[in-house]
Scaffold this motif. Structure first.
Motif, short mmCIF file in Angstrom:
data_model
loop_
_atom_site.label_atom_id
_atom_site.label_comp_id
_atom_site.label_asym_id
_atom_site.label_seq_id
_atom_site.Cartn_x
_atom_site.Cartn_y
_atom_site.Cartn_z
N GLY A 37 6.91 3.43 -16.54
CA GLY A 37 6.18 2.19 -16.77
C GLY A 37 5.15 1.87 -15.70
N GLY A 38 5.07 2.65 -14.65
CA GLY A 38 4.08 2.42 -13.61
C GLY A 38 2.70 2.90 -14.02
N ARG A 39 1.69 2.35 -13.35
CA ARG A 39 0.31 2.73 -13.64
C ARG A 39 -0.51 2.65 -12.36
N VAL A 40 -1.47 3.56 -12.22
CA VAL A 40 -2.40 3.51 -11.10
C VAL A 40 -3.82 3.65 -11.63
N GLU A 87 -3.11 -13.34 -0.02
CA GLU A 87 -3.96 -12.18 0.24
C GLU A 87 -3.54 -11.54 1.55
N HIS A 88 -3.48 -10.22 1.55
CA HIS A 88 -3.12 -9.46 2.74
C HIS A 88 -4.32 -8.63 3.17
N GLY A 89 -4.40 -8.31 4.45
CA GLY A 89 -5.50 -7.48 4.93
C GLY A 89 -5.15 -6.79 6.23
N VAL A 90 -5.69 -5.60 6.39
CA VAL A 90 -5.49 -4.83 7.62
C VAL A 90 -6.66 -3.88 7.76
N ARG A 91 -6.98 -3.51 8.98
CA ARG A 91 -8.04 -2.52 9.19
C ARG A 91 -7.46 -1.14 8.87
N ALA A 92 -7.88 -0.55 7.76
CA ALA A 92 -7.36 0.74 7.31
C ALA A 92 -8.40 1.39 6.41
N ALA A 93 -8.22 2.71 6.21
CA ALA A 93 -9.18 3.47 5.41
C ALA A 93 -8.91 3.38 3.91
N GLY A 94 -7.68 2.98 3.54
CA GLY A 94 -7.36 2.89 2.13
C GLY A 94 -5.86 2.86 1.91
N PHE A 95 -5.48 2.97 0.64
CA PHE A 95 -4.08 3.00 0.26
C PHE A 95 -3.58 4.43 0.21
N LEU A 96 -2.26 4.58 0.31
CA LEU A 96 -1.59 5.85 0.10
C LEU A 96 -0.37 5.55 -0.75
N GLY A 97 -0.38 6.04 -1.99
CA GLY A 97 0.74 5.81 -2.89
C GLY A 97 1.37 7.11 -3.32
N ASP A 98 2.32 7.02 -4.26
CA ASP A 98 2.98 8.23 -4.76
C ASP A 98 2.00 9.11 -5.54
N SER A 99 1.01 8.52 -6.14
CA SER A 99 0.10 9.25 -7.02
C SER A 99 -0.78 10.23 -6.25
N ALA A 100 -1.03 11.37 -6.88
CA ALA A 100 -1.89 12.40 -6.28
C ALA A 100 -3.32 11.90 -6.06
N GLY A 101 -3.74 10.92 -6.84
CA GLY A 101 -5.10 10.42 -6.70
C GLY A 101 -5.42 9.93 -5.30
N PHE A 102 -4.43 9.36 -4.61
CA PHE A 102 -4.66 8.86 -3.26
C PHE A 102 -4.87 10.01 -2.27
N LEU A 103 -4.14 11.11 -2.45
CA LEU A 103 -4.34 12.27 -1.57
C LEU A 103 -5.75 12.83 -1.73
N VAL A 104 -6.22 12.89 -2.97
CA VAL A 104 -7.60 13.36 -3.21
C VAL A 104 -8.60 12.44 -2.53
N LEU A 174 -5.14 21.39 -2.26
CA LEU A 174 -6.08 20.63 -3.07
C LEU A 174 -7.15 21.56 -3.62
N ALA A 175 -7.43 21.43 -4.92
CA ALA A 175 -8.55 22.15 -5.54
C ALA A 175 -9.44 21.11 -6.20
N GLY A 176 -10.58 20.84 -5.59
CA GLY A 176 -11.46 19.81 -6.14
C GLY A 176 -10.77 18.47 -6.15
N ASP A 177 -10.65 17.86 -7.35
CA ASP A 177 -9.99 16.56 -7.44
C ASP A 177 -8.60 16.66 -8.09
N VAL A 178 -7.96 17.83 -7.90
CA VAL A 178 -6.60 18.02 -8.40
C VAL A 178 -5.71 18.51 -7.26
N VAL A 179 -4.54 17.89 -7.10
CA VAL A 179 -3.56 18.33 -6.11
C VAL A 179 -2.71 19.43 -6.76
N LEU A 180 -2.74 20.62 -6.17
CA LEU A 180 -1.95 21.72 -6.71
C LEU A 180 -0.51 21.68 -6.22
N GLN A 181 -0.33 21.21 -4.98
CA GLN A 181 1.01 21.15 -4.42
C GLN A 181 1.03 20.13 -3.28
#
Length: 198
Positions: A37-40, A87-104, A174-181
């Protein structure tokens, strides 16, 4: 436009994430739908900065993105938002979640050459409650290996990622915008080739 399926192995029961991602004129977008049921929904700009992020579980929702050097977000129970969600805020480059999209997104934002490394501060989002924790990591592009395919050579990048709080090191391929492992993440289906960075 790559589309396929990742399997999340860290859960009690493996969770499938069906994804699609695509470059656009102003950046790149990744959308994943999970079997629990999760979505990113992750959108980056032309410099791979996470400008719009939405994460949902059955019970919680986070919306956020970068504003200048700060990462801003709101987190509230799923359903209608409170009149004035905190609202929350911090000096950071971005989010890191379970999804491979964040690693890319992080790897492309760093723009490392082979042998180069860099520190990066991220906000990790995890669990059904979408709990947030600021983490400091060190990314190193260890090597790029090129594999011959039926259509074109495929460069595969191997990153070594160190958690600076624990010293734990893990590897991301990583291969392009896909995480292989990656740890607890398995690519089980890919219906079209990755989009390679220009």
């Amino acid at each position: 436009m790559p589309r396929g399926t990742y399997l999340h192995l860290a859960e009690d029961e493996p969770v499938e994430e069906r994804f699609q991602c695509a470059p656009g004129p102003g950046g790149w977008r990744y959308v994943g739908e999970r079997s629990d049921g999760g979505r990113v929904d992750l959108t980056v700009d032309g410099r791979w900065r996470q400008i719009r992020v939405e994460l949902t579980t059955v019970s919680w929702l986070i919306r956020g993105g970068l504003a200048g050097h700060d990462l801003l977000w709101v987190r509230h129970p799923a359903g209608p938002a409170p009149a004035a969600p905190a609202e929350h805020g911090v000096r950071a480059a971005g989010f890191l979640g379970d999804s491979a999209g964040f690693l890319v997104a992080v790897a492309r934002w760093l723009r490392l050459e082979p042998g180069e490394d860099a520190p990066v501060r991220l906000v990790r989002v995890q669990g059904p409650s979408l709990a947030t924790l600021t983490v400091d990591q060190h990314w190193r592009l260890a090597e790029i290996e090129t594999y011959e395919t039926e259509t074109a050579p495929l460069p595969v990048e191997r990153y070594e990622v160190t958690d600076l709080a624990t010293g734990e090191v893990h590897t991301v391929h990583l291969a392009g915008d896909v995480v292989l492992q990656a740890p607890n993440l398995e690519l089980t289906d890919l219906q079209s080739p990755p989009s390679l960075p220009s």
